[in-house]
Design a protein around this motif. Structure first.
Motif, short mmCIF file in Angstrom:
data_model
loop_
_atom_site.label_atom_id
_atom_site.label_comp_id
_atom_site.label_asym_id
_atom_site.label_seq_id
_atom_site.Cartn_x
_atom_site.Cartn_y
_atom_site.Cartn_z
N GLN A 290 -34.21 12.80 8.61
CA GLN A 290 -33.19 11.94 8.01
C GLN A 290 -32.48 11.03 9.00
N GLN A 291 -32.56 11.35 10.29
CA GLN A 291 -31.91 10.48 11.28
C GLN A 291 -32.94 9.76 12.14
N LEU A 292 -33.64 10.50 13.01
CA LEU A 292 -34.54 9.84 13.96
C LEU A 292 -35.72 9.16 13.27
N GLY A 293 -36.32 9.84 12.31
CA GLY A 293 -37.44 9.25 11.59
C GLY A 293 -37.02 8.04 10.78
N ALA A 294 -35.86 8.15 10.11
CA ALA A 294 -35.36 7.02 9.32
C ALA A 294 -35.02 5.84 10.23
N CYS A 295 -34.41 6.12 11.38
CA CYS A 295 -34.07 5.03 12.32
C CYS A 295 -35.32 4.33 12.83
N ALA A 296 -36.37 5.09 13.13
CA ALA A 296 -37.63 4.48 13.57
C ALA A 296 -38.21 3.60 12.47
N LEU A 297 -38.09 4.06 11.22
CA LEU A 297 -38.56 3.26 10.08
C LEU A 297 -37.78 1.96 9.98
N ALA B 233 -21.67 10.75 2.97
CA ALA B 233 -22.33 10.55 4.28
C ALA B 233 -21.53 9.53 5.08
N GLU B 234 -20.46 9.97 5.66
CA GLU B 234 -19.55 9.09 6.37
C GLU B 234 -19.27 9.65 7.76
N GLU C 173 -27.40 5.72 8.57
CA GLU C 173 -26.69 4.57 7.99
C GLU C 173 -26.12 3.68 9.09
N ARG C 174 -25.45 4.30 10.06
CA ARG C 174 -24.83 3.52 11.13
C ARG C 174 -25.88 2.70 11.88
N HIS C 175 -27.01 3.31 12.13
CA HIS C 175 -28.07 2.60 12.85
C HIS C 175 -28.58 1.42 12.03
N LEU C 176 -28.80 1.65 10.73
CA LEU C 176 -29.34 0.59 9.88
C LEU C 176 -28.36 -0.58 9.78
N LEU C 177 -27.11 -0.28 9.52
CA LEU C 177 -26.12 -1.36 9.34
C LEU C 177 -25.83 -2.09 10.63
N ASN D 122 -29.90 -8.97 -7.24
CA ASN D 122 -28.62 -9.49 -6.75
C ASN D 122 -28.31 -8.86 -5.39
N TRP D 123 -29.11 -9.23 -4.40
CA TRP D 123 -28.96 -8.64 -3.06
C TRP D 123 -27.68 -9.17 -2.41
N PRO D 124 -26.85 -8.27 -1.85
CA PRO D 124 -25.58 -8.73 -1.24
C PRO D 124 -25.84 -9.59 -0.01
N PRO D 125 -24.94 -10.51 0.27
CA PRO D 125 -25.15 -11.43 1.40
C PRO D 125 -25.01 -10.78 2.77
N HIS D 126 -24.32 -9.63 2.84
CA HIS D 126 -24.11 -8.98 4.12
C HIS D 126 -24.50 -7.50 4.01
N PRO D 127 -24.92 -6.88 5.11
CA PRO D 127 -25.23 -5.44 5.07
C PRO D 127 -24.01 -4.64 4.62
N CYS D 128 -24.23 -3.65 3.76
CA CYS D 128 -23.11 -2.90 3.22
C CYS D 128 -23.55 -1.54 2.70
N SER D 129 -22.55 -0.66 2.50
CA SER D 129 -22.75 0.63 1.84
C SER D 129 -22.07 0.58 0.49
N LEU D 130 -22.76 1.08 -0.53
CA LEU D 130 -22.23 1.03 -1.89
C LEU D 130 -22.36 2.41 -2.54
#
Length: 421
Positions: free
Chosen positions: A84-91, A110-111, A126-130, A191-199
């Motif tokens: 959920q962390q390292l593999g997702a970040c590599a993806l 997940a905060e 999440e932090r890595h992706l954003l 309707n993709w948001p204009p900026h990276p975000c968490s919803l």
């Protein structure tokens, strides 16, 4: 749109796969072990392997969007961190390098400062992706209900009982149906948001566990149930046992999550893409089904009773019932050491069959052996000791009730357990 769907073999992934294909998207589904019989185009992708070697996955051509629906309901900290962390970040790094957008299916809560390994690993990804600066959305659903989910199966198993002990009945959550999650993903694509975000993705109602079970009961034609919160020591013991036995729906992590509110506003998602989840009661049409729920509720009870019957028979025959067994065999003309050997061997075999029910790997074989043994016992008694059929307590006749029980339970064993056996 050409979409790479990661974790398509899981609960959320399976439903997303069907919804995306129905909407006309070209979906490349991935799983650790793809099913050759599954519809659509598939490839193999193991996030744990990707964490160790980012070059382990050859990037497919033409991918415009990556949806990561992979996740683990586990208490294994290292495994969670790998997947959920390292593999997702590599993806995410691969997606960024190839110019693809990313939609990460995370979890509400997940905060920063998450106090469970499951949520902490999701939050780190999440932090890595954003922070990559690419078009990215993190979708944080509350409890997602629907056929095939571990938590949904647990709730479905509880729903037939009119009185239910709960881990907690004060904390509130905002459950949603899997169809709402799929619809929200499709709306975000449009309707993709204009900026990276968490919803946050939440249902419109804040419900306790008891109120949620009442919604499931009402959908199956049953009235409200009665609920009591388990004493904390007993709940902790059950969670520890569940962790040792590998239960995904009951362990110390789920116990901690069950005891606190899990709430968020639905407005940010609605402002971005205009989508709002329906009340959970409006989604409960084809699931849950009463017959299936009753089967789930009875399965562990009947298994436990069978364990008691077979292990109890073994202990009784080796203990206070040993001489009784010798007398029965004497009626059939078997005496001396052959009779003693027969009682001891039969008792040990009964105990072995009872112990086999405790091991998922051998459960189906144990049930099949019980069916054969009951038939063999019944045939021998009919041939050698037919007067036992006229016992007022019907000790032999009652054994026939075990036949359909064993047969039914053997049919209920998951396919994965059957293949391992």
């Amino acid at each position: 749109m050409r979409i790479l769907l990661v974790g398509a073999g899981g609960f959320i992934g399976r439903h997303l796969h069907a919804a995306l294909r129905a909407a006309g998207h070209r979906v490349l589904a991935s799983a650790r072990r793809p099913d050759p019989a599954a519809p659509g185009e598939w490839c193999r992708l193991d996030l744990a392997e990707l964490a160790r070697d980012p070059n382990a996955f050859p990037w497919p051509a033409g991918i415009e969007l990556v949806i990561n629906a992979a996740g683990l309901l586990s208490t294994d900290r290292d495994r969670l961190r790998q997947v959920q962390q390292l593999g997702a970040c590599a993806l995410f790094d691969l997606a960024a390098a190839h110019g693809a957008r990313v939609l990460q299916i995370s979890a509400l809560g997940a905060e920063e400062g998450a106090d469970t390994d499951f949520l902490a690993s999701k939050a780190a990804a999440e932090r890595h992706l954003l922070g990559l600066g690419i078009p990215a959305v993190v979708l944080r659903p509350s409890l997602v209900l629907g056929p095939g989910a571990a938590s949904s199966t647990w709730l479905q198993r509880l729903s037939p009982w009119p009185w239910v002990p709960l881990l907690d009945n004060r904390a509130r959550l905002q459950p949603l149906h899997i169809d709402d999650l799929c619809s929200a993903v499709l709306a975000l694509q449009q309707n993709w948001p204009p900026h990276p975000c968490s919803l946050a993705l939440v249902g419109p109602e804040a419900l306790t566990q008891g109120q949620l079970l009442d919604r499931l009961r009402a959908a199956q034609g049953w009235g409200p149930g009665r609920y009591r919160t388990l004493p904390r020591p007993l709940a902790a013991l059950g969670a520890l046992l569940g962790e040792r036995l590998g239960w995904r729906a009951l362990n110390r992590q789920t116990l901690r999550l069950a005891r606190r509110d899990n709430l968020a506003s639905a407005e940010p998602l609605a402002a971005v893409c205009g989508y709002r989840c329906l009340p959970i009661a409006m989604r409960l049409h084809d699931w849950p089904r009463p017959a299936e729920s009753v089967g789930l509720a009875l399965q562990p009870l009947l298994l436990a009773l069978l364990v008691v019957v077979w292990l109890g028979t073994a202990l009784v025959c080796l203990g206070p019932g040993f001489d009784w067994g010798l007398r029965i065999l004497a009626e059939a003309g078997i005496t001396g050491w052959p009779a003693r050997l027969a009682v001891i061997a039969g008792s040990l075999f009964d105990g072995l069959l009872g112990a086999g029910l405790l091991l998922p790997r051998w459960r189906r074989r144990a049930l099949q052996a019980q069916i054969l043994l009951i038939l063999a016992y019944s045939a021998l008694i009919t041939w050698l000791l037919p007067h036992y059929w006229f016992d007022p307590f019907q000790g032999v006749g009652k054994n026939l009730v075990l036949l359909p029980v064993c047969l039914w339970l053997s049919w209920l064993q998951p396919a994965s357990e059957r293949s391992r056996s």
